[in-house]
Design a protein around this motif. Structure first.
Motif, PDB file in Angstrom:
ATOM      1  N   PRO A  11       0.928  -1.117   0.044  1.00 41.20           N
ATOM      2  CA  PRO A  11       0.045  -0.026  -0.009  1.00 41.20           C
ATOM      3  C   PRO A  11       0.950   1.230   0.148  1.00 41.20           C
ATOM      4  O   PRO A  11       1.980   1.184   0.655  1.00 41.20           O
ATOM      5  CB  PRO A  11      -0.813  -0.235   1.281  1.00 41.20           C
ATOM      6  CG  PRO A  11      -0.945  -1.467   1.394  1.00 41.20           C
ATOM      7  CD  PRO A  11       0.565  -2.125   0.951  1.00 41.20           C
ATOM      8  N   PHE A  12       0.372   2.028  -0.761  1.00 41.39           N
ATOM      9  CA  PHE A  12       1.362   3.176  -1.086  1.00 41.39           C
ATOM     10  C   PHE A  12       1.417   4.335   0.199  1.00 41.39           C
ATOM     11  O   PHE A  12       0.724   4.244   1.031  1.00 41.39           O
ATOM     12  CB  PHE A  12       0.899   4.240  -2.320  1.00 41.39           C
ATOM     13  CG  PHE A  12      -0.496   4.689  -2.144  1.00 41.39           C
ATOM     14  CD1 PHE A  12      -0.894   5.995  -1.414  1.00 41.39           C
ATOM     15  CD2 PHE A  12      -1.761   4.234  -2.538  1.00 41.39           C
ATOM     16  CE1 PHE A  12      -2.123   6.452  -1.355  1.00 41.39           C
ATOM     17  CE2 PHE A  12      -3.004   4.510  -2.455  1.00 41.39           C
ATOM     18  CZ  PHE A  12      -3.132   5.691  -1.860  1.00 41.39           C
ATOM     19  N   ILE A  13       2.501   5.013   0.227  1.00 46.45           N
ATOM     20  CA  ILE A  13       2.739   5.960   1.156  1.00 46.45           C
ATOM     21  C   ILE A  13       2.105   7.304   0.695  1.00 46.45           C
ATOM     22  O   ILE A  13       1.826   7.404  -0.485  1.00 46.45           O
ATOM     23  CB  ILE A  13       4.339   6.129   1.388  1.00 46.45           C
ATOM     24  CG1 ILE A  13       4.935   6.619   0.227  1.00 46.45           C
ATOM     25  CG2 ILE A  13       4.858   4.979   2.138  1.00 46.45           C
ATOM     26  CD1 ILE A  13       6.402   6.902   0.416  1.00 46.45           C
ATOM     27  N   PRO A  14       1.994   8.201   1.757  1.00 48.25           N
ATOM     28  CA  PRO A  14       1.480   9.516   1.273  1.00 48.25           C
ATOM     29  C   PRO A  14       2.018  10.216   0.111  1.00 48.25           C
ATOM     30  O   PRO A  14       3.391  10.207   0.108  1.00 48.25           O
ATOM     31  CB  PRO A  14       1.474  10.365   2.637  1.00 48.25           C
ATOM     32  CG  PRO A  14       1.327   9.035   3.751  1.00 48.25           C
ATOM     33  CD  PRO A  14       2.138   8.103   3.063  1.00 48.25           C
ATOM     34  N   THR A  15       1.499  10.456  -0.884  1.00 46.65           N
ATOM     35  CA  THR A  15       2.195  11.156  -2.177  1.00 46.65           C
ATOM     36  C   THR A  15       1.960  12.783  -2.382  1.00 46.65           C
ATOM     37  O   THR A  15       2.585  13.235  -3.066  1.00 46.65           O
ATOM     38  CB  THR A  15       1.925  10.449  -3.323  1.00 46.65           C
ATOM     39  OG1 THR A  15       0.433  10.642  -3.600  1.00 46.65           O
ATOM     40  CG2 THR A  15       2.208   9.105  -3.282  1.00 46.65           C
ATOM     41  N   HIS A  16       0.962  13.223  -1.550  1.00 47.71           N
ATOM     42  CA  HIS A  16       0.432  14.555  -1.731  1.00 47.71           C
ATOM     43  C   HIS A  16       0.518  15.573  -0.687  1.00 47.71           C
ATOM     44  O   HIS A  16       0.010  14.866   0.748  1.00 47.71           O
ATOM     45  CB  HIS A  16      -0.953  14.593  -2.662  1.00 47.71           C
ATOM     46  CG  HIS A  16      -0.837  14.429  -3.859  1.00 47.71           C
ATOM     47  ND1 HIS A  16      -0.699  12.920  -4.448  1.00 47.71           N
ATOM     48  CD2 HIS A  16      -1.028  15.040  -5.322  1.00 47.71           C
ATOM     49  CE1 HIS A  16      -0.742  12.991  -5.808  1.00 47.71           C
ATOM     50  NE2 HIS A  16      -1.045  14.183  -6.259  1.00 47.71           N
ATOM     51  N   THR A  17       0.659  16.651  -0.597  1.00 43.98           N
ATOM     52  CA  THR A  17       0.430  17.606   0.255  1.00 43.98           C
ATOM     53  C   THR A  17      -0.887  18.386  -0.158  1.00 43.98           C
ATOM     54  O   THR A  17      -1.053  18.527  -1.531  1.00 43.98           O
ATOM     55  CB  THR A  17       1.684  18.689   0.584  1.00 43.98           C
ATOM     56  OG1 THR A  17       1.715  19.438  -0.559  1.00 43.98           O
ATOM     57  CG2 THR A  17       2.575  17.972   1.318  1.00 43.98           C
TER      58      THR A  17
END
Length: 245
Positions: A87-93
């Motif tokens: 599962p992906f890590i956070p990619t956006h602010t």
């Protein structure tokens, strides 16, 4: 140490059961790894609170790698050799800006210290914060104007942004409840004012993107916040925006 199984064939270590002793931690984590390998588990999830950061090296020595980090904790994972998806890590602010118009066809704008021109009030959306709540808060902090959230009228993305992440910026329409400007965040904001829409768009000291954005969106009704039937429980949708008809 205690652990539980998730529905994705993974193992989640209970952070409250992690000992302070590096030797004990290494011993128990090795046992969990042995279980995961024997039972063909895909992933082991390990979250270390900041007061147990001395256990990072024992974990990485056993094959764990970093996954994501918050102010108070670090999450590491150990993958099985056959595991290809994590599962992906956070990619956006996330950020938001506010189009706030008064009855005199003036728009609310701010100037940060060091800026040449003016821009929309706004800022970062905090973790777990709703878009509507965030932009109302930012407008109040930067201008002293109380306002109500109406809709999302546009958005844009930028990459790379801070910390190598992408940024998603929502443009929101707000209705002012007052007109008297009283800047609260004086460390960041040099000036705030009401200015006619045409004057702002034609002033070349303001960034071209901001002028194009306001010219395109100032009359838009956008996407309205919806109240959904049956939207309850621990995994309910916090905000849903649909086009208005």
């Amino acid at each position: 140490m205690k652990f539980e199984l998730d529905k994705f064939n993974g193992v989640i270590v209970d952070p409250l059961s992690i000992p302070d002793s590096a030797d004990q931690f290494h011993k128990h984590l090795s046992e969990i790894i042995h279980f995961a390998v024997t039972e063909n588990k895909n992933l082991i999830w390990l979250t270390l609170p900041i007061d147990k950061s001395h256990l990072i090296k024992p974990a990485t020595d056993l094959g764990f790698v970093f996954h994501n980090c918050l102010e108070s904790e670090l999450t590491l994972i150990r993958k099985a050799p056959s595991t290809t998806f994590v599962p992906f890590i956070p990619t956006h602010t996330l950020g938001a800006g506010a189009i706030v118009c008064n009855p005199h066809q003036q728009i609310l704008v701010i100037k940060e210290h060091g800026m040449n021109g003016y821009k929309l009030p706004g800022g970062h959306i905090e973790l777990g914060e709703r878009i509507g709540s965030a932009i109302v808060r930012e407008v109040l902090e930067e201008t002293g104007i109380e306002a109500t959230f109406e809709s999302i009228v546009g958005f844009t993305t930028k990459h790379p942004f801070q910390f190598g992440k992408s940024n998603l910026y929502f443009v929101c329409r707000l209705t002012p409840l007052s007109e008297r400007i009283c800047i609260q965040d004086t460390d960041e904001i040099e000036d705030a004012k009401w200015v006619s829409i045409s004057e702002y768009i034609n002033d070349e000291r303001n960034a071209l993107f901001n002028r194009q954005m306001i010219a395109s969106l100032v009359q838009s009704s956008g996407l309205a916040l919806m109240k959904l039937d049956g939207n309850d429980g621990p995994h309910k949708k916090q905000e849903t925006f649909f086009a208005q008809t």
